[in-house]
Design a protein around this motif. Sequence first.
Motif, mmCIF file in Angstrom:
data_model
loop_
_atom_site.group_PDB
_atom_site.id
_atom_site.type_symbol
_atom_site.label_atom_id
_atom_site.label_comp_id
_atom_site.label_asym_id
_atom_site.label_seq_id
_atom_site.Cartn_x
_atom_site.Cartn_y
_atom_site.Cartn_z
ATOM 1 N N ASN A 240 -34.038 0.136 17.706
ATOM 2 C CA ASN A 240 -35.129 0.765 16.927
ATOM 3 C C ASN A 240 -36.092 1.362 17.743
ATOM 4 O OD1 ASN A 240 -35.688 1.791 14.318
ATOM 5 N ND2 ASN A 240 -36.662 -0.147 13.730
ATOM 6 N N LEU A 241 -36.051 2.059 18.669
ATOM 7 C CA LEU A 241 -36.863 2.782 19.431
ATOM 8 C C LEU A 241 -36.542 4.245 19.873
ATOM 9 C CD1 LEU A 241 -36.613 -0.215 22.343
ATOM 10 C CD2 LEU A 241 -38.343 0.027 20.351
ATOM 11 N N ALA A 242 -37.607 4.926 20.304
ATOM 12 C CA ALA A 242 -37.451 6.409 20.653
ATOM 13 C C ALA A 242 -38.408 6.728 21.770
ATOM 14 C CB ALA A 242 -37.360 7.416 19.303
ATOM 15 N N MET A 243 -38.129 7.761 22.374
ATOM 16 C CA MET A 243 -39.137 7.990 23.258
ATOM 17 C C MET A 243 -39.400 9.595 23.161
ATOM 18 S SD MET A 243 -39.265 7.967 27.734
ATOM 19 C CE MET A 243 -38.557 9.834 27.906
ATOM 20 N N VAL A 244 -40.789 10.084 23.104
ATOM 21 C CA VAL A 244 -41.130 11.680 23.029
ATOM 22 C C VAL A 244 -41.447 12.214 24.147
ATOM 23 C CG1 VAL A 244 -42.266 13.275 21.772
ATOM 24 C CG2 VAL A 244 -41.053 11.438 20.449
ATOM 25 N N SER A 245 -41.129 12.831 24.881
ATOM 26 C CA SER A 245 -41.826 13.624 26.040
ATOM 27 C C SER A 245 -42.382 14.782 25.447
ATOM 28 C CB SER A 245 -40.689 13.912 27.076
ATOM 29 O OG SER A 245 -41.227 14.693 28.353
ATOM 30 N N TYR A 246 -43.728 14.776 25.701
ATOM 31 C CA TYR A 246 -44.560 15.726 24.703
ATOM 32 C C TYR A 246 -45.666 16.563 25.666
ATOM 33 C CZ TYR A 246 -48.573 12.891 24.589
ATOM 34 O OH TYR A 246 -49.793 11.819 24.832
ATOM 35 N N GLY A 247 -45.758 17.622 25.228
ATOM 36 C CA GLY A 247 -46.835 18.427 26.046
ATOM 37 C C GLY A 247 -46.230 19.868 26.229
ATOM 38 N N VAL A 248 -47.307 20.883 26.259
ATOM 39 C CA VAL A 248 -47.166 22.389 26.419
ATOM 40 C C VAL A 248 -46.345 22.452 27.732
ATOM 41 C CG1 VAL A 248 -47.977 24.593 26.535
ATOM 42 C CG2 VAL A 248 -48.964 23.033 24.952
#
Length: 840
Positions: A240-248
């Motif tokens: 029940n896990l996720a990763m978000v690589s975020y940024g302009v």
Amino acid sequence: MKAPIALLGCVLLAAPACAHLKMPKEPAGTLVKRSAGSPKGTIYYCGYSHIDFNWLWDWPDTAKTWDSTARTALNLMYRFPDFHFGQTQAAAYIAMERIKPDVFADIKLKVAAGNWDLIGGMWDESDENIPSGEALARTFLLGQTYFQEKFNKQSLVGYLPDTFGHTRQLPQILQQAELQNFYFQRCNVTSPKTVHLFWWRAPDNSRVLAYSSPGWYNDHADQAAQTDFPSTILAESGVNLAMVSYGVGDHGGGPTITDLTTLEMLKTDPTFPEVKETAAIDFFNACRAQEPTAGFPLVDRDLQYTFEGCYTTHADMKRIVRDGENALYTAEVFSSLASIYGLDYPYDDLRSCWRHNSFNQFHDIAPGTAIHSTYEDAANKAKFLKQTTEKHIGNAWSVLEPHVDTTGTGAPLVIFNPLAWSRTDPVETTVDFPAQPAFVSVTDQLGNRIPSQITGVEQRDGHYSVTFVFVAENVPSMGYRVYHAAAADADLTVADPLTLVNNVVQTQTLRVTLDPASGQVSSLYDKVAAREVIASGQRAFRLVALGENTNNSAWSISLNGASTTMDTPTSYSVIETGPVRARVRAVYKNGASTYTQDLAFYRNIPRVDANVTADFQDYNVLIKSIIPTSLTTPTATFDAPYYAITRATDGHVDVPMQKWMDESATNGSYGVSVLNDCKYGADANGSTMRISLLRGTHDPDTIGDQGVHHMSYSVYPHSGTWKTADTMRRGYQYNIPLRVMPCTVHTGDWGPGKSLLSSNLPNIAICALKRAEDGNGFILRYYDYAGSALNGSITFPKNIASIAPTNILEHTQPGTISTSQNVATVTTRPYGISSMRVTF
């Protein structure tokens, strides 16, 4: 095509990024964070900014972008203590180290504190289909060693979110670069079912934990879009896990104040998953810790492919990549052998060349998807690389050459074979004579005259420079054989010269029927196997122009159904016959372009070579050469990094290929290989193979491929499969020719022929011999391309003092290698990449 550039958003939303201007911290205690363990799961938010080298801008612009992005991230870390930011590409770090040492010093502090994450482990975010396996290994070696040297840390997560396809051996390469985890976004797994988190396994059974987000690599913190990310991964993979690589990203920028304030609010939102701002490795470690009993899904294939146009667009760049790899391999072999005998190994120069080569592997440079100035810069890097490698080949040869016995009748010709197996191949060279000879007599090391053929004579400065061709037979592995050339009044009489009789030329193994009306091959008969190679009623070496829509781009092939075969040459001629080689030439006009194709046939060489010079001036067109075979329902195999992969024969417009492609009968009885010296796209449709030569595009480079191009490909018919026919080695030979080395006349303790390094293993390609990075000994690397576990030996130039297995980073691995004097005994791993450190 990529997402639109978000530069404006970066400027409007990102924090001010002036040097060392620290923004005030958020007031303490204003937010109450809820407890961990949300039933909706956990999302790991990892800050990142995708920064493309030389895509729609040049390198100075990239350096400025990297600087501003780094400053913004550093300032945000001061304001938001939980903020974590990860950045790839050692080439960008070294630029910052040199031009912005104050910013670089701040990055080092944040790396030590744990807020700044070193990810990727590569020199840049490389393409994976165009670089060779060895070139991919080197970009990891360059990146990881740089990070270790400057930050006392290595990357733990491979990071290639934008690369256009992922080669089958990447999990093994990642493992050997000490990267157990891999994040990517393109070419997600959707068949037989969609999975975002899985074990990705290489053919040698090594594996990495791979993840692609349900979102994208330029994401922002988005409550509506990301709430269900963990439940998606839970349904697919059991955590029940996720990763978000975020940024302009794309043109830099990184996470914004809006992103970080949103995350602070989401931390207190009971309807949203638990929020963790962390390094990427924390997500992967959490996944491993919670892996279900049944395990994560297993993916046992390559992850291909998008943007098929990239395999052929910008042929000049493809030539630069291939030539750079070949030149560096050769320079390292010469320099290593000479260093064993006393030369100071040119480590700094060759590392600099590898850095240039790796830079050119970037996923918008090698694929041809950047603006024109990028390719001017790449060409300059290629010139430097060529000059540097040739200089060091010459320096190395000055140490080795005195050992060679060059005495004999006539001018000595030392033929050197940089590859690690004995080979027979054509050699064309030039020797000066005081008077013009009627013929040139070439004798081998035993004094026996062998067939030779004059191909050109030039008078200058009171002498005659005579160019001639002969076939050098059984030149030893990583060694040499001495021949001699002298003027002769009479030619050597041979019973089977290569002449055209009724449009038929016969070599010792092939009978080729030419069609003068088209300049193509209408019959290719294998005399050894007693079978016709070309499909009945078809012709081979047939150039075709496939029309594309006017909105085509470097990325995507968009055929419009138009097809023009070049079946009527403006001229056709026999330009050469003789005891060694016959050549015919056909010139074709199509659109505004001219194509000159020479077909060459050699004595004792079981292949037909095509050399094409194209004055290419067209847009919206894809040029291919057609090889229709007589095989029935064959299996198609394509060369790939450290591997060869089977693909469908469904005629898909272009699939990735490196040095060769092959179609062989399903029963393994017979096959046909097509070799090349600078091409990367091809297709197989039933029993017909087509190799892609050129594309005319105008986006993003408005000039595209306009200009003169030189390229070669060759048809190699063979009994058995590509494995038993040594197609892998033939591909290397076609790319790394025998070299004629300068010499004087003298005796030498090595005699007129010698192998300096060899192996009796028939299933490996030795792809590197170099000085170890730490200066302690030499690294030899090979890979098994046949899927075989065989016992064999490697023979070195001197007695071995120590030897140990290593990984790609040259760190010692478990296991021992037995030795006796100068011989090491090894066992190959099926499809394994093997490295060893040797001292003498």
